[in-house]
Design an enzyme around this catalytic site. Structure first.
Site, PDB file in Angstrom:
ATOM      1  N   CYS A   1       4.684  18.508  53.515  1.00 25.87           N
ATOM      2  CA  CYS A   1       5.978  19.073  53.355  1.00 25.87           C
ATOM      3  C   CYS A   1       6.193  19.898  52.203  1.00 25.87           C
ATOM      4  O   CYS A   1       6.544  20.981  52.011  1.00 25.87           O
ATOM      5  CB  CYS A   1       6.875  17.988  53.482  1.00 25.87           C
ATOM      6  SG  CYS A   1       6.791  16.875  54.978  1.00 25.87           S
TER       7      CYS A   1
ATOM      8  N   TYR B   1       4.669  23.114  64.954  1.00 25.55           N
ATOM      9  CA  TYR B   1       5.225  23.279  63.669  1.00 25.55           C
ATOM     10  C   TYR B   1       4.249  23.797  62.830  1.00 25.55           C
ATOM     11  O   TYR B   1       4.443  24.722  61.993  1.00 25.55           O
ATOM     12  CB  TYR B   1       5.606  21.780  63.165  1.00 25.55           C
ATOM     13  CG  TYR B   1       6.627  21.225  63.404  1.00 25.55           C
ATOM     14  CD1 TYR B   1       7.757  21.130  62.636  1.00 25.55           C
ATOM     15  CD2 TYR B   1       6.731  20.600  64.547  1.00 25.55           C
ATOM     16  CE1 TYR B   1       9.247  20.440  62.954  1.00 25.55           C
ATOM     17  CE2 TYR B   1       8.010  19.564  64.933  1.00 25.55           C
ATOM     18  CZ  TYR B   1       8.851  19.796  64.229  1.00 25.55           C
ATOM     19  OH  TYR B   1      10.231  18.891  64.476  1.00 25.55           O
TER      20      TYR B   1
ATOM     21  N   GLU C   1       4.171  27.626  60.909  1.00 26.31           N
ATOM     22  CA  GLU C   1       4.568  27.488  59.494  1.00 26.31           C
ATOM     23  C   GLU C   1       3.279  28.497  58.727  1.00 26.31           C
ATOM     24  O   GLU C   1       3.543  29.301  57.735  1.00 26.31           O
ATOM     25  CB  GLU C   1       4.714  26.075  58.974  1.00 26.31           C
ATOM     26  CG  GLU C   1       6.139  25.585  59.297  1.00 26.31           C
ATOM     27  CD  GLU C   1       6.346  24.394  59.136  1.00 26.31           C
ATOM     28  OE1 GLU C   1       7.611  24.017  59.207  1.00 26.31           O
ATOM     29  OE2 GLU C   1       5.338  23.670  58.838  1.00 26.31           O
TER      30      GLU C   1
ATOM     31  N   LYS D   1       3.555  22.751  51.147  1.00 29.09           N
ATOM     32  CA  LYS D   1       3.712  23.794  52.021  1.00 29.09           C
ATOM     33  C   LYS D   1       5.157  24.667  52.012  1.00 29.09           C
ATOM     34  O   LYS D   1       4.944  25.759  52.053  1.00 29.09           O
ATOM     35  CB  LYS D   1       4.030  23.114  53.671  1.00 29.09           C
ATOM     36  CG  LYS D   1       4.045  24.196  54.545  1.00 29.09           C
ATOM     37  CD  LYS D   1       4.758  23.212  55.874  1.00 29.09           C
ATOM     38  CE  LYS D   1       6.002  22.792  55.477  1.00 29.09           C
ATOM     39  NZ  LYS D   1       6.664  21.847  56.595  1.00 29.09           N
TER      40      LYS D   1
END
Length: 464
Positions: free
Chosen positions: A48, A179, A183, A51
């Protein structure tokens, strides 16, 4: 006096394990944590946080382009990947240190080694040290990228390797449209890489609200990303200048890199869980009850390794509830309803509660309120990109069952909307809330007309 070396032994030093270990120690427990890689886990080290930093970096290309119509000009802008990834790595190092010091300050022993269960109360370390005994054991080992079994799968990289790239490819093919796929497709495209997304399903982001799925796919295509749905990968071949991705329908695609974004699997292999009598689920996840207790009474598990809701804040919440239950005599079950989540694609998605499709499948008779409009910031920029806001409302109770947003700052808006939905807010209560103008979020409290048929595109002054 305890007959065990530790009151709590945590296997895995990610977000869930660190939170549980620290809180248990602060409540007086003697705690040790074993982590075989780096303290911080997937989210901090290779998920997370790094990223999101790459997301921020990738969005400057659009921001600079938009700035021209706001009076800003510059002809000397140039992107340098080594600078971005180097700074991201330094921030990861800093956070690794922060997590380590947090545990040390709480009095937790950190063991940088792989730990395996010998029995329900005994842990063996890979370095060969004497076995360690613990009254309670917490498994918080997270998950890892799933690499599909295909001819040439050894050529695939995962999201983990994206943070290790020393240079950007000219093109990349991403297999998977969840996801992670969406992304990283946005990140690479924003940094100037030609991106192709390959997905065997009929639309991106399975299980999300259909309006979000359709809206994101359309917007990403407008940004130049090639999204190929109903396309199944047959194999990957190494060729001069990169790789060739072969599809089952017979055609193929050349790319500089090929990334697998086809989901994640729990890290339970080789941990001795079977030998300790812990029940595992269909994909190897630890089966737990509402208190995160496994089939063995003194062994618990939190986070992605349980495959409940695989999000970092969920792991942290589960860890907090575990510490309260076991070490503070406050039985605290975890409620996995109304969890907000975001997809940091470009444009961004923020969502909480039930999709329209899920609400209907569950038997709710629903009213739908939604609006599609161009955000104010895009009017001067001249960008032809729309924002979507949608509420799913139970007709009988008037409760807002779902809130779905596609567009700038969607995650920030949905975090606050989640509080209202968690409290059971009704559509009337949304309507009674004063709007903050001019803002995109005001549309959530000014939606008055039920969605029955497509309406004309609203402008940025829709709430005026």
């Amino acid at each position: 006096m305890s007959n065990f070396d530790y009151d709590l032994f945590v296997i895995g030093g990610g977000s869930g394990g660190v939170r549980a270990g620290r809180l248990a120690a602060e409540l007086g427990a003697k705690v040790a944590i074993a982590e075989e890689y780096r303290v911080g886990g997937t989210c901090v080290i290779r998920g997370c946080v790094p990223k999101k930093l790459l997301v921020y970096g990738s969005r400057y290309s659009s921001a600079f382009a938009d700035a021209r119509n706001f009076g800003w000009t510059s002809d000397s802008l140039r992107f340098d990947w080594p600078t971005l990834i180097g700074n991201v790595r330094r921030e990861v190092d800093r956070l690794n240190g922060v997590y380590t010091r947090t545990l040390e300050k709480a009095g937790v022993r950190i063991i940088l080694d792989r730990a395996v269960l010998d029995d329900p109360h005994t842990v063996r370390l890979a370095n060969g040290d004497a076995p360690i005994s613990a009254k309670t054991i917490l498994v918080a080992t997270g998950g890892h990228p799933m690499i599909p079994k295909l001819p040439g799968s050894e050529h695939l990289i995962s999201s983990n390797e994206c943070f290790q790239l020393e240079e950007l490819p000219a093109s990349i093919a991403i297999v998977g449209a969840g996801y992670i796929g969406m992304e990283f497709a946005s990140i690479f495209a924003g940094l100037g890489v030609q991106v192709t997304v390959i997905h065997r399903g009929d639309q991106v982001l399975r299980n999300f609200d259909a309006d979000l799925r359709d809206g994101l796919a359309e917007a990403m295509r407008k940004r130049g990303i090639d999204i190929r749905i109903n396309t199944e990968t047959a194999g990957i071949e190494k060729v001069d200048g990169g790789y060739r991705v072969h599809f089952k329908r017979g055609d193929s695609l050349h790319a500089g890199l090929v990334m697998a974004a086809t989901g994640r699997l729990p890290n339970t292999m080789g941990l001795g869980l079977d030998e300790a009598g812990v029940d595992l689920g269909w994909n190897g996840h630890v089966v737990v009850d509402e208190f995160s207790r496994s089939s063995v009474g003194n062994i618990y598990a939190v986070g992605d390794v349980t495959d409940r809701v695989n999000l970092t804040p969920v792991a942290i919440h589960e860890a907090t509830a575990f510490a309260e239950t076991v070490f503070n005599d406050q039985a605290t079950p975890v409620d996995h309803m109304m969890i907000p989540t975001a997809v940091f694609s470009d444009p961004e998605i923020g969502t909480v509660g039930l999709s329209e499709e899920s609400a209907r499948e569950m038997g709710h008779v629903v009213d739908i309120y939604k609006i599609v409009f161009r955000p104010l910031r895009y009017t001067l920029a001249g960008r032809d990109e729309k924002m979507l806001m949608k509420l799913v409302v139970d007709m009988a109770s008037d409760k807002v069952l779902g809130c779905h947003i596609l567009g700038p700052d969607a995650a920030e808006i949905v975090q606050m909307a989640a509080i209202a939905l968690k409290m059971g807010a009704t559509k009337v209560q949304f309507d009674m809330t004063m709007a903050l103008h001019p803002s995109a979020a005001e549309e959530l409290v000014t939606l008055r007309h039920k969605w029955e048929a497509p309406t004309p595109m609203a402008g940025s002054d829709a709430a005026a």
